[in-house]
Design a protein around this motif. Structure first.
Motif, PDB file in Angstrom:
ATOM      1  N   UNK A   1      97.135 100.880 161.835  1.00 40.04           N
ATOM      2  CA  UNK A   1      97.083 100.100 160.605  1.00 40.04           C
ATOM      3  C   UNK A   1      96.195 100.806 159.596  1.00 40.04           C
ATOM      4  N   UNK A   2      96.488 100.626 158.363  1.00 31.39           N
ATOM      5  CA  UNK A   2      95.656 101.241 157.333  1.00 31.39           C
ATOM      6  C   UNK A   2      94.406 100.405 157.183  1.00 31.39           C
ATOM      7  N   UNK A   3      93.418 100.853 157.931  1.00 34.70           N
ATOM      8  CA  UNK A   3      92.203 100.080 158.108  1.00 34.70           C
ATOM      9  C   UNK A   3      91.381  99.990 156.840  1.00 34.70           C
ATOM     10  N   UNK A   4      91.157 101.136 156.210  1.00 37.11           N
ATOM     11  CA  UNK A   4      90.188 101.188 155.125  1.00 37.11           C
ATOM     12  C   UNK A   4      90.623 100.297 153.962  1.00 37.11           C
ATOM     13  N   UNK A   5      91.890 100.403 153.622  1.00 37.23           N
ATOM     14  CA  UNK A   5      92.387  99.608 152.505  1.00 37.23           C
ATOM     15  C   UNK A   5      92.196  98.128 152.782  1.00 37.23           C
ATOM     16  N   UNK A   6      92.441  97.729 154.027  1.00 35.58           N
ATOM     17  CA  UNK A   6      92.275  96.332 154.393  1.00 35.58           C
ATOM     18  C   UNK A   6      90.839  95.873 154.258  1.00 35.58           C
TER      19      UNK A   6
ATOM     20  N   UNK B   1      79.352  95.177 159.950  1.00 42.13           N
ATOM     21  CA  UNK B   1      80.794  95.350 159.732  1.00 42.13           C
ATOM     22  C   UNK B   1      81.332  96.699 160.186  1.00 42.13           C
ATOM     23  N   UNK B   2      80.466  97.568 160.716  1.00 49.13           N
ATOM     24  CA  UNK B   2      80.960  98.863 161.202  1.00 49.13           C
ATOM     25  C   UNK B   2      80.596  99.046 162.665  1.00 49.13           C
ATOM     26  N   UNK B   3      81.405  99.854 163.339  1.00 46.90           N
ATOM     27  CA  UNK B   3      81.283 100.026 164.790  1.00 46.90           C
ATOM     28  C   UNK B   3      80.889 101.459 165.128  1.00 46.90           C
ATOM     29  N   UNK B   4      79.913 101.594 166.034  1.00 48.60           N
ATOM     30  CA  UNK B   4      79.574 102.914 166.565  1.00 48.60           C
ATOM     31  C   UNK B   4      79.590 102.873 168.087  1.00 48.60           C
ATOM     32  N   UNK B   5      80.071 103.952 168.678  1.00 48.72           N
ATOM     33  CA  UNK B   5      80.131 104.080 170.131  1.00 48.72           C
ATOM     34  C   UNK B   5      79.635 105.473 170.493  1.00 48.72           C
ATOM     35  N   UNK B   6      78.636 105.551 171.390  1.00 54.51           N
ATOM     36  CA  UNK B   6      78.154 106.855 171.846  1.00 54.51           C
ATOM     37  C   UNK B   6      77.929 106.823 173.357  1.00 54.51           C
TER      38      UNK B   6
ATOM     39  N   UNK C   1      81.474 110.378 170.250  1.00 58.64           N
ATOM     40  CA  UNK C   1      80.903 109.732 169.080  1.00 58.64           C
ATOM     41  C   UNK C   1      81.937 109.072 168.189  1.00 58.64           C
ATOM     42  N   UNK C   2      81.860 107.761 168.114  1.00 59.94           N
ATOM     43  CA  UNK C   2      82.594 107.022 167.086  1.00 59.94           C
ATOM     44  C   UNK C   2      81.530 106.553 166.107  1.00 59.94           C
ATOM     45  N   UNK C   3      81.650 106.972 164.864  1.00 59.36           N
ATOM     46  CA  UNK C   3      80.538 106.868 163.927  1.00 59.36           C
ATOM     47  C   UNK C   3      80.848 105.920 162.776  1.00 59.36           C
ATOM     48  N   UNK C   4      80.282 104.726 162.821  1.00 60.18           N
ATOM     49  CA  UNK C   4      80.349 103.784 161.689  1.00 60.18           C
ATOM     50  C   UNK C   4      81.775 103.517 161.217  1.00 60.18           C
ATOM     51  N   UNK C   5      82.623 103.174 162.157  1.00 60.33           N
ATOM     52  CA  UNK C   5      84.012 102.833 161.844  1.00 60.33           C
ATOM     53  C   UNK C   5      84.076 101.417 161.256  1.00 60.33           C
ATOM     54  N   UNK C   6      84.673 101.240 160.074  1.00 61.79           N
ATOM     55  CA  UNK C   6      84.825  99.879 159.550  1.00 61.79           C
ATOM     56  C   UNK C   6      85.638  99.021 160.528  1.00 61.79           C
ATOM     57  N   UNK C   7      85.083  97.900 160.927  1.00 62.42           N
ATOM     58  CA  UNK C   7      85.745  97.060 161.930  1.00 62.42           C
ATOM     59  C   UNK C   7      86.879  96.288 161.267  1.00 62.42           C
ATOM     60  N   UNK C   8      88.094  96.405 161.828  1.00 64.49           N
ATOM     61  CA  UNK C   8      89.214  95.664 161.250  1.00 64.49           C
ATOM     62  C   UNK C   8      88.915  94.165 161.223  1.00 64.49           C
ATOM     63  N   UNK C   9      89.420  93.495 160.216  1.00 62.30           N
ATOM     64  CA  UNK C   9      89.178  92.053 160.113  1.00 62.30           C
ATOM     65  C   UNK C   9      90.413  91.227 160.437  1.00 62.30           C
ATOM     66  N   UNK C  10      91.592  91.829 160.304  1.00 63.22           N
ATOM     67  CA  UNK C  10      92.811  91.108 160.653  1.00 63.22           C
ATOM     68  C   UNK C  10      92.973  91.080 162.169  1.00 63.22           C
ATOM     69  N   UNK C  11      93.352  89.938 162.747  1.00 60.91           N
ATOM     70  CA  UNK C  11      93.615  89.921 164.189  1.00 60.91           C
ATOM     71  C   UNK C  11      94.649  90.986 164.560  1.00 60.91           C
ATOM     72  N   UNK C  12      94.413  91.653 165.679  1.00 57.79           N
ATOM     73  CA  UNK C  12      95.347  92.688 166.104  1.00 57.79           C
ATOM     74  C   UNK C  12      94.657  93.703 166.989  1.00 57.79           C
ATOM     75  N   UNK C  13      95.443  94.699 167.403  1.00 54.59           N
ATOM     76  CA  UNK C  13      94.965  95.737 168.314  1.00 54.59           C
ATOM     77  C   UNK C  13      94.999  97.061 167.566  1.00 54.59           C
ATOM     78  N   UNK C  14      93.873  97.729 167.538  1.00 47.00           N
ATOM     79  CA  UNK C  14      93.738  98.966 166.755  1.00 47.00           C
ATOM     80  C   UNK C  14      93.248 100.082 167.666  1.00 47.00           C
ATOM     81  N   UNK C  15      93.928 101.226 167.616  1.00 45.65           N
ATOM     82  CA  UNK C  15      93.600 102.337 168.507  1.00 45.65           C
ATOM     83  C   UNK C  15      93.008 103.486 167.698  1.00 45.65           C
ATOM     84  N   UNK C  16      91.875 104.009 168.161  1.00 48.81           N
ATOM     85  CA  UNK C  16      91.215 105.104 167.460  1.00 48.81           C
ATOM     86  C   UNK C  16      90.908 106.237 168.430  1.00 48.81           C
TER      87      UNK C  16
END
Lengths: 236, 244
Positions: free
Chosen positions: A6-11, A115-120, A132-147
């Protein structure tokens, strides 16, 4: 789908303009994609967008180095606590084996600015490699997002590729149980020095001599290509 | 389509035939059952090989719903996937798919896809499956022991005619054969060695991402491969377009 679906950033921007903060309950699944690398205890955290656990091209903090060189996430946890992050430390309960996955549950209802996600997590065997997942904007719409998540080098320790210490500033990598089993011994060590800034890991050299050679890393088993991990965010 | 192998030329011929019959207002061809094409969704799947010297084995392509998955990271490969991944033969894998729940259509490439090459295949699915439709594509990198590239469950639900989606994919190690790269163990043109062998002798009998190959040029003296056989991600590009 193997890439973000999904186009995360725009959302996120769209929501941010209409609603300043969003409460969220979501799960974060971390999948170890590598053939032979273990992940040490993983830190999963939602935090404010003005903070970062690391930045490519910049020196690592001592807390990040502690995680990347020895797998100890206490320092990273302290930083996250100090900035009011929503944390889920160590969802795998220890090492995450190649191919395995672990899921953290997070709820930012009480901290809607996170509102952002980090994983190390440290990659073993490496001297100071980490996912390293660095400050990913967390999606707000219900759903499954793969990064897709890449492997970084913290730049704080020479990549000598020898079994050694997990303490910051000391040479070598720690080798708990299964990592020791899969590692060699008595390598002469690769001539290297700390790189001094965080960057995409160049991979390991390794060798095929389990009782000697230049490296205690197995070139057949411990090599990887990015991405080294997938993070699957499921917003409820 | 589920049990037969079809590719674009044949599908096009059938479509033309169906159109001609519809224009005549009747069906007088005893060999061809009347097809209500208005209830059929047709998708073109274009697969490109982005490597330098890793031909892709004939692609296996599956249209399916939520109950099917080609494989899961961290779980052992099915025998059908093992046969595909070690020797490039997709027939058992497609057989497994045809027997699985919520598989709507399967098809195979007609030949290997060479480095830099591409192929277009067609999927045909009943329109009732539009809201849940996914597509999976699996192929072996034939100059390896057991490495595949795959699109797993790409979401193409609710595509309208003309909608298209393109994704770039990585490689996976199926975990069914040790990555020796040794002469006699690799079926592709770099070696001409053994394909499928039922023994599972990798360090970890689960599917993971692939770490690539080392090759003799990079220090694995027992490898039959050379630097041209290396790759980086992504290795495959898949475009799916609804054409009817």
């Amino acid at each position: 789908m193997n890439t973000p679906v999904k186009t995360l950033l725009a959302g996120v921007i769209g929501c941010a303009m209409s609603i300043p903060t969003m409460a969220a309950e979501f799960s974060v699944e971390v999948v170890n994609l590598t053939r032979g690398i273990y992940f040490t205890p993983i830190m999963v955290a939602a935090h404010t967008p003005d903070a970062k656990l690391f930045e490519s091209g910049q020196p690592a903090s001592t807390e990040l180095a502690q995680m990347a060189e020895g797998g100890n996430i206490d320092g990273v946890a302290s930083i996250l606590t100090s900035i009011g992050a929503t944390q889920s430390p160590n969802p795998a309960g220890g090492l995450l084996a190649p191919g395995a996955s672990a899921t953290a549950e997070l709820n930012t209802d009480a901290a809607t600015g996170n509102t952002v996600l980090s994983v190390v997590a440290m990659m073993l065997p490496t001297n100071d490699g980490f996912i390293g997942l660095n400050s990913l904007p967390i999606p707000t719409e219900p759903g499954r997002y793969v990064f897709n998540v890449n492997g970084y080098d913290a730049g704080t320790e020479a990549n000598d590729e020898l079994v050694g210490s997990g303490a910051p500033g000391e040479a070598g990598f720690p080798a708990p149980g299964p990592v020791l089993t899969a590692s060699g011994s008595n390598g002469t060590g690769i001539s290297a020095s700390a790189e001094n800034y965080v960057h995409i890991h160049r991979g390991v050299i390794g060798d095929t001599d389990p009782t000697g050679g230049v490296s205690d890393i197995d070139s057949v088993v411990h090599r990887w290509l990015n991405p080294v991990a997938r993070v699957i965010v499921t917003v409820k | 389509m589920k049990t037969s192998i079809k590719h674009l030329a044949q599908i096009s011929a059938l479509t033309v035939l169906a159109g001609a019959l519809a224009a005549c207002g009747g069906d007088d061809d005893n060999d061809t059952p009347a097809v209500d094409t208005s209830s059929q969704l047709i998708y073109e799947v274009t697969v490109k090989n982005g490597t330098l010297a890793q031909p892709f084995s004939p692609i296996a392509v599956v249209a399916h719903g939520t109950a099917y998955t080609a494989f899961k990271i961290g779980e052992a490969a099915t025998v059908g996937l093992e046969v595909l991944a070690e020797g490039g033969d997709n027939s058992d894998f497609i057989g497994e798919a045809n027997a699985a729940p919520s598989v709507y259509d399967t098809t195979t490439g007609v030949a290997p896809i060479g480095p830099g090459g591409s192929e277009v295949v067609t999927l045909e699915v009943d329109s009732q499956f539009l809201p849940t439709l996914k597509v999976s594509v699996v192929s072996m990198l034939v100059n390896t022991n057991d490495v595949i590239t795959a699109l797993r469950g790409g979401d193409i639900a609710n595509f309208e005619v003309g909608d298209e989606k393109t994704v770039r994919l990585i490689s996976y190690d199926t975990g069914t054969e040790a990555n020796t790269e040794a002469a006699g163990t690799i079926p592709g043109p770099a070696d001409g060695g053994e394909g499928f062998n039922a023994a599972r002798d990798d360090v970890n009998n689960v599917v993971t991402g692939s770490g690539g190959v080392i090759t003799a040029d990079d220090g694995l003296t027992t490898s039959i491969l050379n630097h041209t056989h290396k790759w980086d991600h992504p290795v495959m590009t898949v475009s799916v377009k609804r054409v009817q």
